[in-house]
Design an enzyme around this catalytic site. Structure first.
Site, PDB file in Angstrom:
ATOM      1  N   TYR A   1      -1.817  -0.295  10.590  1.00  0.00           N
ATOM      2  CA  TYR A   1      -1.962  -0.728   9.195  1.00  0.00           C
ATOM      3  C   TYR A   1      -0.744  -0.309   8.380  1.00  0.00           C
ATOM      4  CZ  TYR A   1      -3.767  -1.205   4.452  1.00  0.00           C
ATOM      5  OH  TYR A   1      -3.924  -1.548   3.138  1.00  0.00           O
TER       6      TYR A   1
ATOM      7  N   SER B   1       0.849  -1.195   0.000  1.00  0.00           N
ATOM      8  CA  SER B   1       0.000   0.000   0.000  1.00  0.00           C
ATOM      9  C   SER B   1       0.879   1.237   0.000  1.00  0.00           C
ATOM     10  CB  SER B   1      -0.888   0.007   1.246  1.00  0.00           C
ATOM     11  OG  SER B   1      -1.583   1.234   1.381  1.00  0.00           O
TER      12      SER B   1
END
Length: 264
Positions: free
Chosen positions: A157, A144
Site C-alpha cells: 500500500y 497518503s
C-alpha cells in the site's frame, strides 16, 4: 470564505462513499457540477437525487469498475463525448490491504497497483490532454502519509502511494508553465469504508480511532484549494511534521516510534 465553483465540471472517482461522496456534496454546495464515477450506480443515483433536492445542482453519474482497464477507457470516452469541457479531475478511488508481505496474495497486490496507480495515471493522462486543449484544469490525486512513511503490514500500500506522490510531483513540474494545476493530498487515517477491506478485523481502526480524520473536513479542505496552484495538502498537520522529521532522522524515528509503527 467558501470557494465558488459555478460553471466548473469536476470528476470525482470513488464517489459513492467516504471522501468521494463528501467531495461531491461540497462541490455542489459551492455551485460546481459533480461528475461521479463508482461501481454502484444505485448509490450514485441516490446521491444525484439528493444533490438536486438540496442545491438544484445538476450532477452526472457513471458506473465503472476502475480496476478494469476497459471500463476505464469506456467511461473516459463517454464523459469526453457527453461534455464539451471538463475542468477538474479528483482521483480519489483507491484500495488498501494491511498484511505482512509474505501473507498477501498476488491478486491483492495487483489490485492495489491497478487502482491506486495505473488507473490514476490513465485517468490523468486522458483528461490532461483535454485540459491542455483549453489551457485550464486541475488534477487532484489522493495519496497518503503512508507514501511518505512506510510501516509494517503496509509495504505494498505504501509503495502505491509513494508512486502517486512521485507521479504527481513530476507532472506538476512538467505543467509549471501552464494553467493546469496538480495537487497531491497526503492523509492520515480517515473515517471511511476503506478499512472494511484494508483492516477487516478492526485492529488498526481501534488503535488509531482518536487520530482519524473526518472525511467531510478533508473534502472541505480539498474543495477550498481547487483551481489554485497548491502543491500538497497534508493532514493532519502533526503527522506531516513527523514525516518531514522522519526524512531527516529515519533511523532514530523508527527506533523511537517502533510501537506506533506496529499498530496494524
Amino acid at each position: 470564505m467558501q470557494k465558488q465553483l459555478t460553471g466548473k465540471k469536476i470528476i470525482i472517482t470513488g464517489a459513492s462513499s467516504g471522501i468521494g461522496e463528501k467531495l461531491v456534496w461540497r462541490i455542489a454546495e459551492a455551485g460546481g457540477t459533480p461528475l461521479m464515477i463508482a461501481r454502484s450506480i444505485s448509490k450514485l443515483t441516490a446521491i444525484k437525487k439528493r444533490i438536486w433536492e438540496h442545491y438544484q445542482i445538476e450532477s452526472y453519474v457513471y458506473e465503472a469498475d476502475l480496476l478494469v482497464k476497459k471500463d476505464r477507457e469506456a467511461v473516459i470516452e463517454f464523459i469526453l463525448i457527453e461534455h464539451e469541457q471538463i475542468h477538474g479531475l479528483i482521483n480519489n478511488a483507491g484500495i488498501g490491504k494491511f498484511a505482512h508481505f509474505l501473507e498477501m496474495c498476488q491478486q491483492e497486490m495487483d489490485n492495489m497497483f491497478e487502482l491506486n496507480v495505473h488507473a490514476l495515471i490513465q485517468m490523468s493522462k486522458r483528461f490532461l490532454a483535454h485540459f491542455d486543449s483549453f489551457n485550464e484544469g486541475h488534477i487532484v490525486n489522493i495519496a497518503s502519509q503512508a507514501g511518505k512513511i512506510a510501516t509494517p503490514k503496509a509495504a505494498i500500500y505504501s509503495s502505491t502511494k509513494h508512486a502517486v506522490i512521485g507521479f504527481s510531483n513530476g507532472l506538476r513540474l512538467e505543467l509549471k508553465k501552464t494553467n493546469v494545476f496538480v495537487t497531491v493530498v497526503n492523509l492520515g487515517p480517515v473515517q471511511t469504508d476503506f478499512f472494511q477491506t484494508a483492516d477487516p478485523n478492526g485492529t488498526y481502526q481501534e488503535n488509531v480511532s482518536q487520530y482519524m480524520l473526518n472525511p467531510d473536513k478533508v473534502a472541505i479542505k480539498i474543495v477550498n484549494h481547487l483551481f489554485e496552484s497548491k502543491r500538497e495538502i497534508n493532514l493532519p498537520l502533526w503527522m506531516e511534521i513527523g514525516s518531514r522529521l522522519y526524512q531527516l532522522f529515519p533511523v532514530a524515528f523508527e527506533r523511537i516510534l517502533q510501537k506506533q509503527f506496529t499498530k496494524k
